[in-house]
Scaffold this motif. Structure first.
Motif, short mmCIF file in Angstrom:
data_model
loop_
_atom_site.label_atom_id
_atom_site.label_comp_id
_atom_site.label_asym_id
_atom_site.label_seq_id
_atom_site.Cartn_x
_atom_site.Cartn_y
_atom_site.Cartn_z
N ALA A 14 0.86 -1.18 0.00
CA ALA A 14 0.00 0.00 0.00
C ALA A 14 0.90 1.23 0.00
CB ALA A 14 -0.91 0.00 1.23
N ARG A 15 0.73 2.08 -0.99
CA ARG A 15 1.57 3.28 -1.13
C ARG A 15 1.51 4.14 0.14
NH1 ARG A 15 -1.15 5.52 -4.78
NH2 ARG A 15 -1.91 7.49 -3.90
N ASN A 16 0.32 4.26 0.71
CA ASN A 16 0.14 4.99 1.96
C ASN A 16 -0.12 4.01 3.09
OD1 ASN A 16 0.35 7.60 0.78
ND2 ASN A 16 -1.74 7.41 0.01
N PRO A 17 0.61 4.13 4.21
CA PRO A 17 0.47 3.15 5.31
C PRO A 17 -0.76 3.40 6.17
CG PRO A 17 2.07 4.80 5.92
CD PRO A 17 1.64 5.15 4.52
N VAL A 18 -1.91 3.48 5.50
CA VAL A 18 -3.17 3.77 6.19
C VAL A 18 -4.21 2.72 5.83
CG1 VAL A 18 -5.07 5.41 6.48
CG2 VAL A 18 -2.72 6.26 6.20
N ILE A 19 -4.71 2.02 6.83
CA ILE A 19 -5.83 1.09 6.65
C ILE A 19 -7.07 1.80 7.16
CG2 ILE A 19 -6.85 -1.13 7.34
CD1 ILE A 19 -4.04 -2.20 7.78
N GLN A 20 -8.12 1.78 6.36
CA GLN A 20 -9.40 2.35 6.82
C GLN A 20 -10.11 1.27 7.64
OE1 GLN A 20 -12.24 1.42 4.07
NE2 GLN A 20 -13.31 1.15 6.02
N GLY A 21 -10.42 1.59 8.87
CA GLY A 21 -11.02 0.61 9.76
C GLY A 21 -12.42 0.18 9.33
N GLY A 22 -12.75 -1.07 9.58
CA GLY A 22 -14.08 -1.58 9.26
C GLY A 22 -15.12 -0.99 10.20
N MET A 23 -16.25 -0.58 9.63
CA MET A 23 -17.33 0.01 10.43
C MET A 23 -18.67 -0.54 9.97
SD MET A 23 -16.02 4.00 10.53
CE MET A 23 -15.48 4.01 8.81
N GLY A 24 -19.34 -1.24 10.88
CA GLY A 24 -20.64 -1.77 10.55
C GLY A 24 -21.66 -1.26 11.56
N VAL A 25 -22.91 -1.22 11.20
CA VAL A 25 -23.49 -1.81 10.01
C VAL A 25 -23.58 -0.75 8.91
CG1 VAL A 25 -25.63 -2.79 9.06
CG2 VAL A 25 -24.84 -3.52 11.31
N GLY A 26 -23.08 -1.08 7.73
CA GLY A 26 -23.31 -0.25 6.57
C GLY A 26 -22.56 1.06 6.48
N ILE A 27 -21.50 1.23 7.28
CA ILE A 27 -20.77 2.50 7.25
C ILE A 27 -19.55 2.39 6.33
CG2 ILE A 27 -19.70 4.31 8.66
CD1 ILE A 27 -22.75 3.72 9.17
N SER A 28 -18.86 1.26 6.39
CA SER A 28 -17.74 1.05 5.45
C SER A 28 -18.08 -0.11 4.52
CB SER A 28 -16.41 0.81 6.17
OG SER A 28 -16.41 -0.39 6.89
N LEU A 29 -18.66 0.25 3.39
CA LEU A 29 -18.98 -0.73 2.35
C LEU A 29 -18.12 -0.39 1.12
CD1 LEU A 29 -22.85 -0.95 2.85
CD2 LEU A 29 -21.12 -2.57 3.65
N SER A 30 -18.61 -0.69 -0.05
CA SER A 30 -17.79 -0.57 -1.26
C SER A 30 -17.37 0.85 -1.60
CB SER A 30 -18.53 -1.17 -2.46
OG SER A 30 -19.82 -0.58 -2.61
N SER A 31 -18.24 1.83 -1.37
CA SER A 31 -17.92 3.21 -1.74
C SER A 31 -16.72 3.73 -0.97
CB SER A 31 -19.14 4.12 -1.52
OG SER A 31 -18.82 5.47 -1.84
N LEU A 32 -16.75 3.61 0.35
CA LEU A 32 -15.65 4.09 1.17
C LEU A 32 -14.39 3.25 0.95
CD1 LEU A 32 -14.40 5.92 3.28
CD2 LEU A 32 -15.42 4.49 5.07
N ALA A 33 -14.53 1.93 1.04
CA ALA A 33 -13.37 1.05 0.90
C ALA A 33 -12.70 1.22 -0.47
CB ALA A 33 -13.77 -0.40 1.12
N GLY A 34 -13.52 1.32 -1.50
CA GLY A 34 -12.98 1.50 -2.84
C GLY A 34 -12.22 2.80 -2.97
N ALA A 35 -12.76 3.88 -2.41
CA ALA A 35 -12.13 5.19 -2.49
C ALA A 35 -10.81 5.23 -1.73
CB ALA A 35 -13.07 6.27 -1.95
N VAL A 36 -10.77 4.60 -0.56
CA VAL A 36 -9.54 4.56 0.23
C VAL A 36 -8.46 3.77 -0.53
CG1 VAL A 36 -8.47 3.67 2.34
CG2 VAL A 36 -10.66 4.87 2.47
N ALA A 37 -8.86 2.64 -1.09
CA ALA A 37 -7.90 1.83 -1.85
C ALA A 37 -7.38 2.60 -3.07
CB ALA A 37 -8.56 0.53 -2.30
N LYS A 38 -8.27 3.32 -3.72
CA LYS A 38 -7.87 4.12 -4.89
C LYS A 38 -6.89 5.22 -4.48
CE LYS A 38 -9.80 6.76 -8.76
NZ LYS A 38 -11.05 7.31 -9.37
N SER A 39 -7.01 5.71 -3.25
CA SER A 39 -6.14 6.77 -2.75
C SER A 39 -4.81 6.25 -2.21
CB SER A 39 -6.84 7.58 -1.66
OG SER A 39 -7.93 8.30 -2.20
N GLY A 40 -4.58 4.96 -2.38
CA GLY A 40 -3.29 4.40 -1.98
C GLY A 40 -3.25 3.76 -0.61
N GLY A 41 -4.39 3.75 0.10
CA GLY A 41 -4.46 3.07 1.39
C GLY A 41 -5.04 1.68 1.21
N ILE A 42 -5.51 1.10 2.30
CA ILE A 42 -6.18 -0.21 2.25
C ILE A 42 -7.62 -0.01 2.69
CG2 ILE A 42 -6.25 -2.55 3.20
CD1 ILE A 42 -3.23 -2.46 3.48
#
Length: 373
Positions: A14-42
């Motif tokens: 991962a270019r950036n050493p940042v993992i976005q923490g999992g948040m349920g229910v329904g707070i971290s789904l594809s939109s957030l996770a995808g955007a973080v991954a696209k920005s170089g995090g996990i």
């Protein structure tokens, strides 16, 4: 440009050493996770009642959730391009093994498990790859909060599966949602007051962090691999990130900061609750899971315990749930918030939620965290 090193987990970089923490229910789904991954995090998708929007969720929650694992991963991949996307799966989840196996088969790069110790996680990912006839590529990580819990999981995996974790996530007392501490522990660390910024005994907990980093290094040497350690809880700014790196962490896991982004899957009412929150509104509450949790006080939490609770529908979410004694149904409470009924539901958050003032883009948050602005 920032000077932080990439986060390397085996063959994942991962270019950036940042993992976005999992948040349920329904707070971290594809939109957030995808955007973080696209920005170089996990980017991390939470599997907690992940299928709550499926039409058959009420009738067949397990089937709806397992189906949604594949759907959300596919959508995240479309956003993330070549980014790293994984799942957070709670050990306390009913049918935990099924969730793990579906995540592996959906192509998860990483599975992070907490809310209990993921004793059988190595077995389940291996079985999933064998069942699917694929080479196992999914990395696995345990969330721990103490040297003791880290030692237990490392010893168990070493003895039973002759392997070590690919990553260790240390979740500290300032994290949001369910916490791996007793109420007494939180009091001891000064992490349960109305003014945590003043009372939190940071240096005391940092001894645990250093101990876990040392333990990871030892098991890494035994298995001839590097086991990166990522810290979580109360990380909100670039200065916070650099402080953790200074302690010896290889990266950070950040959740609360990403809630008030345009890309976060939460509804606007949920994000607004963070923006409106004051420091004294963030409290420690006891969850039906039996663990302390950090949340924003609201009419729902104020009313808990005032009226006898009667379960009207069971969503089959937790392995251990006593219908007769729970103060409320955690699935209903979290789903209500995830659908915008924030006065009627549970609003989990980290200790810094009150610092949110506006909506931001994931990319701007990422750049601020890594020091590129």
């Amino acid at each position: 440009m920032g000077t932080l090193k990439p986060l390397v987990i085996g063959d994942l970089v991962a270019r950036n050493p940042v993992i976005q923490g999992g948040m349920g229910v329904g707070i971290s789904l594809s939109s957030l996770a995808g955007a973080v991954a696209k920005s170089g995090g996990i980017g991390i998708i939470s599997t907690a009642q992940i299928g709550f929007r499926e039409p058959d969720f009420m009738k067949n929650p397990l089937e709806a959730n397992l189906r949604a694992i594949g759907t959300e991963m596919k959508k995240a991949r479309e956003i993330a391009q070549d980014g790293i996307v994984g799942f957070n799966i709670m050990v306390a989840t009913k049918n935990y093994a099924s969730y793990v196996k579906h995540a592996v088969k959906a192509g998860a790069d990483l599975i992070i498990s907490g809310a209990g110790l993921p004793v059988s996680l190595p077995l389940y990912v291996a079985e999933a790859a064998e069942e699917a006839g694929i080479k196992l590529k999914t990395k696995i990580a345990s969330i721990v909060s103490t040297v003791k819990s880290a030692m237990v999981i490392c010893k168990l995996w070493d003895r039973k599966y002759h392997q070590a974790p690919d990553l260790i996530v240390i979740e500290g007392p300032l994290a949001g949602g369910h916490l791996g501490f007793s109420k007494e522990d939180l009091t001891e660390f000064g992490a349960d007051s109305e003014d945590v910024d003043r009372t939190y005994q940071r240096e005391k907990y940092e001894e645990e962090i250093k101990g876990i980093i040392s333990l990871a290094k030892g098991y890494g040497e035994k298995y001839n691999k590097v086991i990166p350690v990522v810290t979580a809880g109360g990380i909100y700014t670039h200065e916070d990130v650099m402080h953790q790196i200074g302690l010896g962490a290889d990266g950070v896991q950040v959740a609360t900061r990403f809630v008030t982004t345009y890309e976060c899957d939460a509804p606007m009412e949920y994000k607004q609750a963070y923006i409106n929150a004051r420091k004294e509104d963030i409290i420690i509450t006891k969850s039906p899971v039996g663990m302390p949790g950090r949340a924003i006080v609201n009419p729902f939490l104020k009313d808990v315990g005032k009226v006898p609770f009667k379960l009207e529908h069971c969503y089959q979410c937790l392995e251990k749930c006593d219908h007769k004694t729970i103060p409320y149904c955690i699935t209903k409470a979290l789903v209500d918030s995830a659908q915008g009924r924030t006065d009627q539901g549970l609003l989990f958050c980290g200790s810094n939620a009150y610092r949110a003032e506006k909506l931001e883009s994931v990319d701007s948050v990422m750049r601020e965290l890594v020091g590129e602005v």
